[in-house]
Design a protein around this motif. Structure first.
Motif, mmCIF file in Angstrom:
data_model
loop_
_atom_site.group_PDB
_atom_site.id
_atom_site.type_symbol
_atom_site.label_atom_id
_atom_site.label_comp_id
_atom_site.label_asym_id
_atom_site.label_seq_id
_atom_site.Cartn_x
_atom_site.Cartn_y
_atom_site.Cartn_z
ATOM 1 N N GLY A 278 0.881 -1.301 -0.213
ATOM 2 C CA GLY A 278 -0.324 0.163 0.174
ATOM 3 C C GLY A 278 0.594 1.185 0.044
ATOM 4 N N VAL A 279 2.261 1.722 0.276
ATOM 5 C CA VAL A 279 2.833 2.482 0.333
ATOM 6 C C VAL A 279 3.293 2.884 -0.811
ATOM 7 N N THR A 280 2.956 3.665 -1.110
ATOM 8 C CA THR A 280 4.084 4.848 -2.594
ATOM 9 C C THR A 280 5.632 4.353 -2.385
ATOM 10 N N LEU A 281 6.212 4.329 -3.857
ATOM 11 C CA LEU A 281 7.947 4.446 -3.143
ATOM 12 C C LEU A 281 7.777 5.584 -4.861
ATOM 13 N N SER A 282 9.265 6.126 -4.339
ATOM 14 C CA SER A 282 9.846 7.180 -5.648
ATOM 15 C C SER A 282 11.110 6.637 -6.151
ATOM 16 N N VAL A 283 11.290 5.444 -6.993
ATOM 17 C CA VAL A 283 12.146 5.281 -7.261
ATOM 18 C C VAL A 283 13.295 5.848 -7.853
ATOM 19 N N ARG A 284 13.990 6.441 -7.424
ATOM 20 C CA ARG A 284 14.774 7.919 -7.312
ATOM 21 C C ARG A 284 15.729 7.658 -8.976
ATOM 22 N N ALA A 285 16.702 6.083 -9.126
ATOM 23 C CA ALA A 285 17.635 5.959 -10.465
ATOM 24 C C ALA A 285 17.731 4.808 -10.982
ATOM 25 N N HIS A 286 17.969 4.868 -11.774
ATOM 26 C CA HIS A 286 19.031 3.638 -12.326
ATOM 27 C C HIS A 286 19.501 3.002 -10.649
ATOM 28 N N PRO A 287 19.283 1.034 -10.759
ATOM 29 C CA PRO A 287 20.165 0.945 -10.222
ATOM 30 C C PRO A 287 21.543 1.324 -9.794
ATOM 31 N N THR A 288 22.088 0.849 -8.548
ATOM 32 C CA THR A 288 23.559 0.913 -8.303
ATOM 33 C C THR A 288 24.182 -0.233 -9.438
ATOM 34 N N GLU A 289 25.754 -0.389 -9.763
ATOM 35 C CA GLU A 289 26.682 -1.094 -9.737
ATOM 36 C C GLU A 289 26.066 -2.677 -8.995
#
Length: 235
Positions: free
Chosen positions: A183-194
């Motif tokens: 139920g929680v909304t997440l904002s994925v900020r950027a591409h995954p790290t290495e």
């Protein structure tokens, strides 16, 4: 064959086989099943022979274990019991969400169908357990929402958590402490790290403490344990 006619161990085997393929197709072998259940492969092999003789599973020549229709009915029946009990323990008795699984594992074999139906009514017929896994209906229908692992999301993106795996209690506890729940909304900020880690924030949070730490980093194993769908999707 009714579930009550089977031993608790047989019920657990069927339920585990079903769960292994719940979220994505998985080739269930004796080795895979033994690893999930924490048992010796020889023990699992003997149990599968018995379940095959009872017409509950099949083992084609290529080695994968599959539920028959009768086996699936028993498995889903037990999954329904388990998840309703988890909801009761979490919402009515205040159990932490990383502890309800083990308690429900014991109770699901001891209570009656009437008791489960009464709990279901008292809880308002919930559609999912505390971790976001779908609760099968009384007639065996399973309405699970489509979702993908958070680890597969390429940011920037806004997603809503639908499910957090309860396979690892420590990881589940850690994710809960971070605020990552269904139920929680997440904002994925950027591409995954290495290393596969994701940076995410909580755009809908009104938590003052969270405002001071607007972004967290989830390691690859944590991100793989979380399933999400687009935040604007409501059904």
């Amino acid at each position: 064959m009714y579930p009550a006619e089977l031993s608790a161990a047989s019920q657990d085997y069927l339920k585990t086989i079903w769960r292994l393929g719940e979220w994505e197709p998985e080739r269930v072998t004796t080795t895979v099943l033994a690893a999930r259940m924490g048992l010796a492969a020889s023990t699992v092999s003997e149990a599968l022979k018995k379940l095959t003789a009872q017409g509950l599973v099949t083992r084609p020549s290529y080695g994968a274990v599959q539920l028959t229709e009768q086996g699936r009915q028993v498995a889903v029946h037990m999954v329904r019991r388990h998840r309703i009990l988890e909801m009761f323990l979490a919402t009515e008795l205040g159990y932490p969400w990383d502890e309800v699984h083990d308690e429900a594992e014991v109770l699901e074999h001891a209570v009656t169908d009437r008791f489960i139906d009464s709990l279901d009514e008292k809880l308002g017929h919930p559609r999912a357990d505390p971790h976001g896994d779908a609760i099968p209906s009384k007639d065996g229908a399973v309405d699970a929402p489509s979702a993908i692992p958070l680890a597969d999301v390429l940011g920037p993106a806004l997603v809503r958590v639908t499910r957090v795996s309860d396979e690892d209690p420590e990881r589940l506890r850690a994710l809960g402490e971070l605020g990552v729940r269904p139920g929680v909304t997440l904002s994925v900020r950027a591409h995954p790290t290495e290393a596969g880690a994701l940076r995410v924030s909580f755009p809908e949070s009104a938590d003052a403490e969270r405002d001071g730490e607007p972004e967290i980093t989830l390691g690859i194993l944590h991100a793989e344990a979380v399933r999400v769908r687009p935040a604007q999707q409501t059904s």
